[in-house]
Write a protein that holds these residues in place. Sequence first.
Motif, PDB file in Angstrom:
ATOM      1  N   UNK A 189       0.754  -1.151   0.033  1.00 48.49           N
ATOM      2  CA  UNK A 189       0.054  -0.057  -0.074  1.00 48.49           C
ATOM      3  C   UNK A 189       0.861   1.295   0.127  1.00 48.49           C
ATOM      4  N   UNK A 190       0.589   2.458  -0.915  1.00 47.20           N
ATOM      5  CA  UNK A 190       0.843   3.528  -0.866  1.00 47.20           C
ATOM      6  C   UNK A 190      -0.065   4.501  -0.535  1.00 47.20           C
ATOM      7  N   UNK A 191       0.303   5.280   0.588  1.00 53.62           N
ATOM      8  CA  UNK A 191      -0.693   6.242   0.896  1.00 53.62           C
ATOM      9  C   UNK A 191      -0.348   7.440   0.215  1.00 53.62           C
ATOM     10  N   UNK A 192      -1.277   8.116  -0.314  1.00 53.50           N
ATOM     11  CA  UNK A 192      -0.671   9.415  -1.285  1.00 53.50           C
ATOM     12  C   UNK A 192      -1.549  10.653  -0.777  1.00 53.50           C
ATOM     13  N   UNK A 193      -0.835  11.658  -0.929  1.00 53.85           N
ATOM     14  CA  UNK A 193      -1.198  13.218  -0.531  1.00 53.85           C
ATOM     15  C   UNK A 193      -0.947  13.902  -1.614  1.00 53.85           C
ATOM     16  N   UNK A 194      -1.641  14.881  -2.156  1.00 52.61           N
ATOM     17  CA  UNK A 194      -1.296  15.573  -3.214  1.00 52.61           C
ATOM     18  C   UNK A 194      -1.555  17.231  -2.606  1.00 52.61           C
ATOM     19  N   UNK A 195      -0.544  17.928  -2.466  1.00 54.54           N
ATOM     20  CA  UNK A 195      -0.394  19.312  -1.623  1.00 54.54           C
ATOM     21  C   UNK A 195      -0.502  20.564  -2.657  1.00 54.54           C
ATOM     22  N   UNK A 196      -0.676  21.373  -2.148  1.00 57.12           N
ATOM     23  CA  UNK A 196      -0.525  22.627  -2.893  1.00 57.12           C
ATOM     24  C   UNK A 196       0.622  23.630  -2.055  1.00 57.12           C
ATOM     25  N   UNK A 197       1.454  24.191  -2.876  1.00 54.20           N
ATOM     26  CA  UNK A 197       2.595  24.918  -2.372  1.00 54.20           C
ATOM     27  C   UNK A 197       2.007  26.134  -2.113  1.00 54.20           C
ATOM     28  N   UNK A 198       2.591  26.725  -1.105  1.00 48.99           N
ATOM     29  CA  UNK A 198       2.229  28.274  -0.750  1.00 48.99           C
ATOM     30  C   UNK A 198       1.066  28.672  -0.015  1.00 48.99           C
ATOM     31  N   UNK A 199       0.032  27.769  -0.168  1.00 48.62           N
ATOM     32  CA  UNK A 199      -1.349  28.092   0.312  1.00 48.62           C
ATOM     33  C   UNK A 199      -2.051  26.982   0.600  1.00 48.62           C
ATOM     34  N   UNK A 200      -3.204  27.253   1.525  1.00 46.71           N
ATOM     35  CA  UNK A 200      -4.191  25.981   1.849  1.00 46.71           C
ATOM     36  C   UNK A 200      -5.220  26.030   0.949  1.00 46.71           C
ATOM     37  N   UNK A 201      -5.286  26.775  -0.337  1.00 48.21           N
ATOM     38  CA  UNK A 201      -6.564  26.823  -1.015  1.00 48.21           C
ATOM     39  C   UNK A 201      -6.436  25.483  -1.900  1.00 48.21           C
ATOM     40  N   UNK A 202      -7.729  25.031  -2.097  1.00 44.70           N
ATOM     41  CA  UNK A 202      -7.802  23.528  -2.774  1.00 44.70           C
ATOM     42  C   UNK A 202      -7.874  23.856  -4.251  1.00 44.70           C
ATOM     43  N   UNK A 203      -7.277  23.087  -5.068  1.00 44.44           N
ATOM     44  CA  UNK A 203      -6.793  23.310  -6.540  1.00 44.44           C
ATOM     45  C   UNK A 203      -7.237  21.938  -7.233  1.00 44.44           C
ATOM     46  N   UNK A 204      -7.912  21.914  -8.350  1.00 52.60           N
ATOM     47  CA  UNK A 204      -8.043  20.833  -9.135  1.00 52.60           C
ATOM     48  C   UNK A 204      -6.566  20.252  -9.338  1.00 52.60           C
ATOM     49  N   UNK A 205      -6.599  18.762  -9.576  1.00 53.32           N
ATOM     50  CA  UNK A 205      -5.343  18.049 -10.024  1.00 53.32           C
ATOM     51  C   UNK A 205      -5.651  16.727 -10.536  1.00 53.32           C
ATOM     52  N   UNK A 206      -4.799  16.157 -11.319  1.00 52.33           N
ATOM     53  CA  UNK A 206      -4.850  14.856 -11.513  1.00 52.33           C
ATOM     54  C   UNK A 206      -3.723  13.815 -11.157  1.00 52.33           C
ATOM     55  N   UNK A 207      -4.061  12.800 -10.320  1.00 52.35           N
ATOM     56  CA  UNK A 207      -3.049  11.974  -9.893  1.00 52.35           C
ATOM     57  C   UNK A 207      -2.779  10.755 -10.814  1.00 52.35           C
ATOM     58  N   UNK A 208      -1.637  10.593 -11.411  1.00 43.85           N
ATOM     59  CA  UNK A 208      -1.219   9.617 -12.342  1.00 43.85           C
ATOM     60  C   UNK A 208      -0.310   8.331 -11.763  1.00 43.85           C
ATOM     61  N   UNK A 209      -0.749   7.416 -12.238  1.00 42.39           N
ATOM     62  CA  UNK A 209       0.150   5.988 -11.952  1.00 42.39           C
ATOM     63  C   UNK A 209       0.461   5.596 -13.177  1.00 42.39           C
ATOM     64  N   UNK A 210       1.800   5.200 -13.479  1.00 39.60           N
ATOM     65  CA  UNK A 210       2.058   4.856 -14.585  1.00 39.60           C
ATOM     66  C   UNK A 210       3.622   4.018 -14.486  1.00 39.60           C
ATOM     67  N   UNK A 211       3.784   3.005 -15.257  1.00 42.57           N
ATOM     68  CA  UNK A 211       4.986   2.277 -15.282  1.00 42.57           C
ATOM     69  C   UNK A 211       5.820   2.749 -16.266  1.00 42.57           C
ATOM     70  N   UNK A 212       5.309   3.588 -17.208  1.00 46.44           N
ATOM     71  CA  UNK A 212       5.910   4.298 -18.623  1.00 46.44           C
ATOM     72  C   UNK A 212       6.505   5.564 -18.109  1.00 46.44           C
ATOM     73  N   UNK A 213       7.931   5.883 -18.186  1.00 44.82           N
ATOM     74  CA  UNK A 213       8.500   6.995 -17.600  1.00 44.82           C
ATOM     75  C   UNK A 213       7.906   8.014 -18.657  1.00 44.82           C
ATOM     76  N   UNK A 214       7.484   9.079 -17.751  1.00 40.02           N
ATOM     77  CA  UNK A 214       6.606  10.110 -18.358  1.00 40.02           C
ATOM     78  C   UNK A 214       7.499  11.046 -19.061  1.00 40.02           C
ATOM     79  N   UNK A 215       8.570  10.875 -19.008  1.00 38.51           N
ATOM     80  CA  UNK A 215       9.691  11.555 -19.717  1.00 38.51           C
ATOM     81  C   UNK A 215       9.888  13.001 -19.307  1.00 38.51           C
ATOM     82  N   UNK A 216       9.837  13.290 -18.090  1.00 41.62           N
ATOM     83  CA  UNK A 216       9.756  14.403 -17.733  1.00 41.62           C
ATOM     84  C   UNK A 216      11.251  14.879 -17.156  1.00 41.62           C
TER      85      UNK A 216
END
Length: 164
Positions: free
Chosen positions: A137-164
């Motif tokens: 099990x991997x417990x995952x949190x997606x945070x926002x930098x700099x303030x506590x406002x909620x923002x839309x985001x997409x969490x991605x799981x992949x086995x292919x290097x996103x090339x970033x």
Amino acid sequence: MAMNQGKRGLIGALAGLMLAGATAAQATDPNWQAAPSYGSVNLSAGFMPDPHRVDLSAGGSTQVNSSLGSGCAGYIHAEAPDVDLYYTAGSLPLYIHVESRTDTTLVINAPDGRWYCNDDANGLDPMVSFPKAQSGMYNIWVGVWGNSELRDATLNFTEINPGR
């Protein structure tokens, strides 16, 4: 006698400050045991479609405690993970990354009990890679930098290097 009362008062005040500091530190630690806010994902090596995506609201009111590990930052919902990933590993690496129009962070408690964090792996988007991913099990949190406002985001799981 007055000197002893002064020392007792000082010692009591210091003890109160230490207790308050300990309470504050505990309050900022993410609760990895709570039920995830956006549910659980079950994936096995070779999963399709790849990437597997979860839309969520990133951020929260609790500032991440940098004592969790290197790169741990941002504001999250500390009361519960955003997503729990139950992963059955194979020979491929696992990449967990976020896409958003805002500056997001990533906090992960992995099956080995260690904390992994990232901010800005690709522009303002975070990514954590597990070259030899473990099953569990991997417990995952997606945070926002700099303030506590909620923002839309997409969490991605992949086995292919996103090339970033």
